[in-house]
Scaffold this active site. Structure first.
Site, PDB file in Angstrom:
ATOM      1  N   LYS A  13      29.458  23.421  25.565  1.00 48.14           N
ATOM      2  CA  LYS A  13      30.216  24.063  24.478  1.00 48.14           C
ATOM      3  C   LYS A  13      31.656  23.542  24.437  1.00 48.14           C
ATOM      4  O   LYS A  13      32.178  23.224  23.378  1.00 48.14           O
ATOM      5  CB  LYS A  13      30.225  25.592  24.653  1.00 48.14           C
ATOM      6  CG  LYS A  13      28.838  26.213  24.678  1.00 48.14           C
ATOM      7  CD  LYS A  13      28.889  27.728  24.643  1.00 48.14           C
ATOM      8  CE  LYS A  13      29.490  28.367  25.882  1.00 48.14           C
ATOM      9  NZ  LYS A  13      28.665  28.239  27.109  1.00 48.14           N
ATOM     10  N   ARG A  88      29.327  37.052  23.928  1.00 47.20           N
ATOM     11  CA  ARG A  88      28.351  36.838  24.994  1.00 47.20           C
ATOM     12  C   ARG A  88      27.429  38.045  25.159  1.00 47.20           C
ATOM     13  O   ARG A  88      26.528  38.001  25.975  1.00 47.20           O
ATOM     14  CB  ARG A  88      29.086  36.619  26.313  1.00 47.20           C
ATOM     15  CG  ARG A  88      29.222  35.162  26.731  1.00 47.20           C
ATOM     16  CD  ARG A  88      30.025  35.148  28.014  1.00 47.20           C
ATOM     17  NE  ARG A  88      29.811  34.016  28.843  1.00 47.20           N
ATOM     18  CZ  ARG A  88      30.647  32.980  28.937  1.00 47.20           C
ATOM     19  NH1 ARG A  88      31.708  32.929  28.174  1.00 47.20           N
ATOM     20  NH2 ARG A  88      30.412  32.011  29.798  1.00 47.20           N
ATOM     21  N   ARG A 127      31.550  19.337  37.737  1.00 49.86           N
ATOM     22  CA  ARG A 127      32.657  19.569  36.805  1.00 49.86           C
ATOM     23  C   ARG A 127      34.011  19.594  37.524  1.00 49.86           C
ATOM     24  O   ARG A 127      34.139  20.122  38.631  1.00 49.86           O
ATOM     25  CB  ARG A 127      32.396  20.930  36.185  1.00 49.86           C
ATOM     26  CG  ARG A 127      33.231  21.282  35.017  1.00 49.86           C
ATOM     27  CD  ARG A 127      32.881  22.696  34.626  1.00 49.86           C
ATOM     28  NE  ARG A 127      32.187  22.778  33.380  1.00 49.86           N
ATOM     29  CZ  ARG A 127      31.691  23.916  32.892  1.00 49.86           C
ATOM     30  NH1 ARG A 127      31.778  25.032  33.577  1.00 49.86           N
ATOM     31  NH2 ARG A 127      31.104  23.929  31.727  1.00 49.86           N
ATOM     32  N   ARG A 160      36.482  24.621  39.936  1.00 51.60           N
ATOM     33  CA  ARG A 160      36.642  26.038  39.620  1.00 51.60           C
ATOM     34  C   ARG A 160      36.050  26.915  40.723  1.00 51.60           C
ATOM     35  O   ARG A 160      35.079  26.535  41.366  1.00 51.60           O
ATOM     36  CB  ARG A 160      35.954  26.349  38.283  1.00 51.60           C
ATOM     37  CG  ARG A 160      36.811  25.970  37.107  1.00 51.60           C
ATOM     38  CD  ARG A 160      36.115  25.926  35.783  1.00 51.60           C
ATOM     39  NE  ARG A 160      35.095  26.930  35.553  1.00 51.60           N
ATOM     40  CZ  ARG A 160      34.516  27.123  34.367  1.00 51.60           C
ATOM     41  NH1 ARG A 160      34.892  26.386  33.326  1.00 51.60           N
ATOM     42  NH2 ARG A 160      33.581  28.023  34.207  1.00 51.60           N
ATOM     43  N   ARG A 171      25.124  33.442  37.112  1.00 54.53           N
ATOM     44  CA  ARG A 171      25.535  33.202  35.721  1.00 54.53           C
ATOM     45  C   ARG A 171      24.316  32.957  34.830  1.00 54.53           C
ATOM     46  O   ARG A 171      24.280  33.384  33.688  1.00 54.53           O
ATOM     47  CB  ARG A 171      26.500  32.007  35.644  1.00 54.53           C
ATOM     48  CG  ARG A 171      27.835  32.319  36.288  1.00 54.53           C
ATOM     49  CD  ARG A 171      28.819  31.201  36.089  1.00 54.53           C
ATOM     50  NE  ARG A 171      29.372  31.219  34.744  1.00 54.53           N
ATOM     51  CZ  ARG A 171      30.119  30.248  34.238  1.00 54.53           C
ATOM     52  NH1 ARG A 171      30.389  29.186  34.945  1.00 54.53           N
ATOM     53  NH2 ARG A 171      30.583  30.349  33.026  1.00 54.53           N
TER      54      ARG A 171
END
Ligand code: AMP
Length: 214
Positions: A13, A88, A127, A160, A171
């Site tokens: 996204k 969400r 990431r 992160r 998640r």
């Protein structure tokens, strides 16, 4: 163009938004980025949000809804807007509906990014993020010019706090349980478009433009 990007964590996204921003300019409304900025600045909102985020849970609806309302009230209504990571939950989607009605803003489409789960895992773990501008990189697929350093800000990239196996699984569970119902929610409103998976984000963007007829 006012669009919502739906999709599991790490479905692309943020990367798709970056392409949209470069191509046509838009206000990028990412609740995740706003919350992370609040954590960095140690604001009351950041302090409340941190425990939920680090555990892979959703931040309570009221907090994110207020945050989105505040942001939308301040912006130029004629701008392109990309909602990334909001709504969400069905409660957030209902609230967004109300806010958009109040502000006379019309949505053009809701795009669901379909990405295989093993790809999501690789993407999430590889990431790297710039702590200053939030730009996203990947150790294999989206490398910075100098390893570990942001191309634009020249500062070290960060991993992160939510990049662990445990948080990944949580998640995904939260996504299946709370966010997936939004696919049916927007289908019923006639706003939903499915985007097939492509490795290259530009191919995903091309598909999105075709669906919007632009
Ligand atoms: P993201 O950067 O969009 O993947 O979001 C990172 C984390 O921020 C999520 O795992 C949630 O803990 C929190 N978060 C972001 N957006 C929302 C939202 N719309 N509702 C609840 N929590 C959110």
């Amino acid at each position: 163009m006012k669009v919502i990007l739906l999709g599991a964590p790490a479905s692309g996204k943020g990367t798709l938004t970056a392409v949209i921003l470069q191509d046509m300019g838009a206000i990028h409304l990412s609740t995740g980025n706003i919350l992370r900025d609040n954590i960095k600045d140690n604001t009351p909102l950041g302090i409340k949000a941190k425990t939920y985020m680090n555990a892979g849970k959703l931040v309570p609806d009221e907090l994110v809804i207020d945050l989105v309302r505040d942001t939308l009230e301040k912006i130029d209504k004629s701008s392109n807007i990309v909602f990334d990571g909001f709504p969400r939950t069905v409660k957030q989607a209902d609230a967004l509906d109300e806010i958009l009605k109040e502000l006379d803003i019309k949505l053009d489409g809701v795009f669901d990014l379909n990405v295989p789960r093993e790809v999501l895992y690789d993407r999430m773990m590889g990431r790297r993020t710039c702590p200053k501008c939030n730009k996203a990189y990947h150790i294999k697929t989206l490398k910075p010019k100098v390893e570990g350093i942001c191309d634009d800000c020249n500062v070290p990239l960060e991993i992160r706090a939510d990049q662990t196996d445990e948080v990944f699984n949580e998640r995904m569970r939260v996504y299946d349980e709370q966010t997936k119902p939004l696919i049916t929610y927007y289908k019923e409103k006639g706003l939903l478009y499915e985007l097939d998976f492509f490795e290259r984000i530009n191919d995903v963007y091309k598909q999105m433009k075709e669906k919007l007829g632009i």
